[in-house]
Write a protein that holds these residues in place. Structure first.
Motif, PDB file in Angstrom:
ATOM      1  N   UNK A  95       0.813  -1.209   0.000  1.00  0.00           N
ATOM      2  CA  UNK A  95       0.000   0.000   0.000  1.00  0.00           C
ATOM      3  C   UNK A  95       0.850   1.264   0.000  1.00  0.00           C
ATOM      4  N   UNK A  96       1.956   1.259   0.708  1.00  0.00           N
ATOM      5  CA  UNK A  96       2.820   2.437   0.783  1.00  0.00           C
ATOM      6  C   UNK A  96       4.254   1.988   1.020  1.00  0.00           C
ATOM      7  N   UNK A  97       5.192   2.884   0.712  1.00  0.00           N
ATOM      8  CA  UNK A  97       6.614   2.579   0.851  1.00  0.00           C
ATOM      9  C   UNK A  97       7.304   2.408  -0.485  1.00  0.00           C
ATOM     10  N   UNK A  98       6.534   2.181  -1.553  1.00  0.00           N
ATOM     11  CA  UNK A  98       7.075   2.082  -2.910  1.00  0.00           C
ATOM     12  C   UNK A  98       6.353   3.089  -3.792  1.00  0.00           C
ATOM     13  N   UNK A  99       7.116   3.716  -4.697  1.00  0.00           N
ATOM     14  CA  UNK A  99       6.553   4.673  -5.631  1.00  0.00           C
ATOM     15  C   UNK A  99       6.671   4.131  -7.050  1.00  0.00           C
ATOM     16  N   UNK A 100       5.893   4.708  -7.931  1.00  0.00           N
ATOM     17  CA  UNK A 100       5.960   4.302  -9.329  1.00  0.00           C
ATOM     18  C   UNK A 100       7.377   4.495  -9.863  1.00  0.00           C
ATOM     19  N   UNK A 101       7.902   3.493 -10.505  1.00  0.00           N
ATOM     20  CA  UNK A 101       9.241   3.574 -11.076  1.00  0.00           C
ATOM     21  C   UNK A 101      10.342   3.035 -10.192  1.00  0.00           C
ATOM     22  N   UNK A 102      10.055   2.765  -8.926  1.00  0.00           N
ATOM     23  CA  UNK A 102      11.081   2.176  -8.055  1.00  0.00           C
ATOM     24  C   UNK A 102      11.513   0.826  -8.621  1.00  0.00           C
ATOM     25  N   UNK A 103      12.821   0.563  -8.549  1.00  0.00           N
ATOM     26  CA  UNK A 103      13.362  -0.709  -9.032  1.00  0.00           C
ATOM     27  C   UNK A 103      13.530  -1.654  -7.840  1.00  0.00           C
ATOM     28  N   UNK A 104      12.638  -2.634  -7.769  1.00  0.00           N
ATOM     29  CA  UNK A 104      12.593  -3.562  -6.638  1.00  0.00           C
ATOM     30  C   UNK A 104      13.436  -4.792  -6.979  1.00  0.00           C
ATOM     31  N   UNK A 105      14.331  -5.160  -6.081  1.00  0.00           N
ATOM     32  CA  UNK A 105      15.176  -6.339  -6.285  1.00  0.00           C
ATOM     33  C   UNK A 105      14.343  -7.583  -6.005  1.00  0.00           C
ATOM     34  N   UNK A 106      14.295  -8.492  -6.963  1.00  0.00           N
ATOM     35  CA  UNK A 106      13.523  -9.714  -6.810  1.00  0.00           C
ATOM     36  C   UNK A 106      14.416 -10.953  -6.747  1.00  0.00           C
ATOM     37  N   UNK A 107      15.715 -10.787  -6.907  1.00  0.00           N
ATOM     38  CA  UNK A 107      16.634 -11.922  -6.792  1.00  0.00           C
ATOM     39  C   UNK A 107      17.145 -12.024  -5.362  1.00  0.00           C
ATOM     40  N   UNK A 108      17.815 -13.125  -5.071  1.00  0.00           N
ATOM     41  CA  UNK A 108      18.289 -13.398  -3.714  1.00  0.00           C
ATOM     42  C   UNK A 108      19.781 -13.142  -3.615  1.00  0.00           C
ATOM     43  N   UNK A 109      20.198 -12.519  -2.514  1.00  0.00           N
ATOM     44  CA  UNK A 109      21.617 -12.289  -2.225  1.00  0.00           C
ATOM     45  C   UNK A 109      21.954 -12.942  -0.902  1.00  0.00           C
ATOM     46  N   UNK A 110      23.158 -13.508  -0.828  1.00  0.00           N
ATOM     47  CA  UNK A 110      23.559 -14.207   0.398  1.00  0.00           C
ATOM     48  C   UNK A 110      23.740 -13.251   1.563  1.00  0.00           C
ATOM     49  N   UNK A 111      24.376 -12.113   1.302  1.00  0.00           N
ATOM     50  CA  UNK A 111      24.621 -11.142   2.375  1.00  0.00           C
ATOM     51  C   UNK A 111      24.534  -9.750   1.775  1.00  0.00           C
ATOM     52  N   UNK A 112      23.913  -8.850   2.491  1.00  0.00           N
ATOM     53  CA  UNK A 112      23.773  -7.482   1.982  1.00  0.00           C
ATOM     54  C   UNK A 112      24.116  -6.501   3.090  1.00  0.00           C
ATOM     55  N   UNK A 113      24.500  -5.316   2.666  1.00  0.00           N
ATOM     56  CA  UNK A 113      24.674  -4.199   3.585  1.00  0.00           C
ATOM     57  C   UNK A 113      23.986  -2.992   2.977  1.00  0.00           C
ATOM     58  N   UNK A 114      23.450  -2.148   3.804  1.00  0.00           N
ATOM     59  CA  UNK A 114      22.786  -0.937   3.331  1.00  0.00           C
ATOM     60  C   UNK A 114      23.784  -0.079   2.570  1.00  0.00           C
ATOM     61  N   UNK A 115      23.422   0.275   1.330  1.00  0.00           N
ATOM     62  CA  UNK A 115      24.280   1.128   0.517  1.00  0.00           C
ATOM     63  C   UNK A 115      25.318   0.399  -0.296  1.00  0.00           C
ATOM     64  N   UNK A 116      25.301  -0.915  -0.292  1.00  0.00           N
ATOM     65  CA  UNK A 116      26.284  -1.652  -1.085  1.00  0.00           C
ATOM     66  C   UNK A 116      25.999  -1.455  -2.579  1.00  0.00           C
ATOM     67  N   UNK A 117      27.052  -1.523  -3.387  1.00  0.00           N
ATOM     68  CA  UNK A 117      26.925  -1.328  -4.812  1.00  0.00           C
ATOM     69  C   UNK A 117      26.397  -2.611  -5.446  1.00  0.00           C
ATOM     70  N   UNK A 118      25.490  -2.463  -6.399  1.00  0.00           N
ATOM     71  CA  UNK A 118      24.929  -3.622  -7.105  1.00  0.00           C
ATOM     72  C   UNK A 118      24.864  -3.287  -8.585  1.00  0.00           C
ATOM     73  N   UNK A 119      24.795  -4.352  -9.376  1.00  0.00           N
ATOM     74  CA  UNK A 119      24.623  -4.208 -10.820  1.00  0.00           C
ATOM     75  C   UNK A 119      23.294  -4.835 -11.223  1.00  0.00           C
ATOM     76  N   UNK A 120      22.602  -4.188 -12.121  1.00  0.00           N
ATOM     77  CA  UNK A 120      21.288  -4.658 -12.558  1.00  0.00           C
ATOM     78  C   UNK A 120      21.465  -5.587 -13.745  1.00  0.00           C
ATOM     79  N   UNK A 121      20.883  -6.770 -13.633  1.00  0.00           N
ATOM     80  CA  UNK A 121      20.920  -7.729 -14.724  1.00  0.00           C
ATOM     81  C   UNK A 121      20.031  -7.245 -15.855  1.00  0.00           C
TER      82      UNK A 121
END
Length: 398
Positions: free
Chosen positions: A353-379
């Motif tokens: 209902x809220x927290x996402x806006x139109x155009x936000x790119x939501x990650x749908x793949x799984x990562x073993x470990x993440x940190x806030x602000x880590x660099x990622x590449x989009x497939x």
């Protein structure tokens, strides 16, 4: 210096010269330039968030049962003299069709006796009324202007008794006529025979089960649901229409669908499963068309209840919601954890209902470990199956 010493010093001189030459070569070689390799983030798959109006579909399962199930039993005893040709397992009949006829002769005689009793009572009443009129006239002649001291003088009790006897005779006649009507057994609805155990010549007693029949107008499906699901669709109150429903089952390798409506909710929660049972009605279940078979009682079916539409929500795969209820998004090639408000979640999708806006790119793949602000590449792969993709529409959630 003797020749012997020269021979001893020559190898040493050669080694020293070789070492000096190697040192000169190493000193004269330039070091290769240092190249710093860029730090690459992990590849991730994303979907583009879209705001859509999403109709909610509640899924369930249940067994088809007949809404009207009746045992055909005689109300009067006698010998069966006729059976309807449709009174066989699987036979269909119409409302008012005479299914079984019991020998009516005894009951016709009973009607005639009751009619004779009514005639006798009517004659007795008329005679008593005439005698009462004569008695009243005699009293008026002998006692002008005075009322009788007792009803016996003018035969009032005798008249009332005759009236009661006539009423009793008429009641006996009505009972005899009713029993005669009951020798012809019919039902007030269209139906199908499930089983039968009667034939011509058989003597049947009152209450003997002759057949089991189902009404063909409506069947029901009793669907167990979590009580929280009731918030998403309408359960009809008196005079209202319930939510639309699709009932489906597989016959001969193909999926067949029937339309229905939510008719009511049962009055208590199941004590073992803690589920609420919603009852769905499907009309004309025995109608066969376009290769679709009849929807028979006992069939196990899948049920889809179409609930209300949620406006301006984002549909994402259920696995895109991470532990703790957050969602990963990509902002400026960096992974961010976004807190969201979830309206509804099922086995496949989650509605945000809220927290996402139109155009936000939501990650749908799984990562073993993440940190806030880590660099990622989009497939560059396609969006996952069953999710909204960039520029697309989100479908209904079930």
């Amino acid at each position: 210096m003797s020749g012997k010493k020269i021979k001893l010093l020559l190898p040493v001189v050669v080694l020293i010269a070789g070492a000096a030459l190697a040192a000169m070569i190493v000193a004269s070689r330039k070091a290769p330039p240092r190249v710093e390799r860029p730090q690459l983030g992990p590849l991730v798959e994303v979907m583009t968030a879209e705001l859509n109006d999403v109709p909610v579909t509640i899924s369930g399962h249940g067994e088809v049962v007949a809404k009207v199930a009746v045992d055909v039993v005689p109300q009067v005893p006698g010998q069966v003299v006729k059976v309807h040709p449709a009174l066989v397992a699987g036979g269909f009949f119409r409302a008012g069709d005479v299914l079984v006829v019991i020998d009516p002769r005894d009951y016709e005689l009973a009607v005639e006796r009751a009619q004779a009793a009514v005639a006798r009572a009517q004659v007795t009443l008329e005679r008593e009324q005439a005698e009462a009129e004569v008695a009243r006239a005699e009293w008026d002649v002998l006692n002008p202007g005075e009322e009788p001291t007792s009803g016996l003088v003018v035969r009032e009790p005798q008249v009332r008794q005759s009236e009661a006897e006539l009423a009793a005779a008429n009641a006996e006649l009505s009972a005899a006529e009713l029993n005669l009507q009951r020798t012809r057994i019919s039902l007030p609805f269209d139906g199908v025979v499930v089983s039968e155990s009667v034939d011509v010549g058989q003597f049947v007693g009152t209450g003997t089960r002759l057949a089991r029949v189902y009404g063909t107008e409506v069947v029901e499906v009793r669907v167990p649901l979590d009580s929280r699901e009731l918030a998403w669709f309408s359960v009809p109150a008196r005079g209202e229409q319930g939510a639309p429903v699709e009932v489906s089952a597989t016959f001969g390798g193909s999926r067949q669908v029937w339309e229905g409506r939510v008719s009511r909710m049962e009055a208590q929660v199941d004590q073992q499963s803690r589920m609420v049972h919603v009852v769905v009605e499907i009309r004309d279940p025995y109608e066969v068309s376009d290769g679709r078979p009849a929807l028979l009682p006992g069939t196990f079916v899948d049920v889809s209840i179409f609930g209300r539409t949620l406006e301006d929500v984002v549909a994402i795969p259920r696995h895109a919601v991470r532990e703790g209820g957050g969602v990963w998004v990509v902002e400026d090639e960096l992974l961010k954890v976004r807190d969201v408000e979830i309206l509804r979640s099922d086995r496949q999708q989650t509605l945000v209902a809220s927290g996402l806006a139109r155009g936000d790119r939501v990650i749908v793949s799984t990562l073993d470990a993440i940190t806030e602000g880590m660099k990622v590449r989009i497939s560059n792969g396609d969006s996952p199956q069953g999710t909204a993709s960039e520029g697309g529409e989100a479908g209904g959630v079930s």
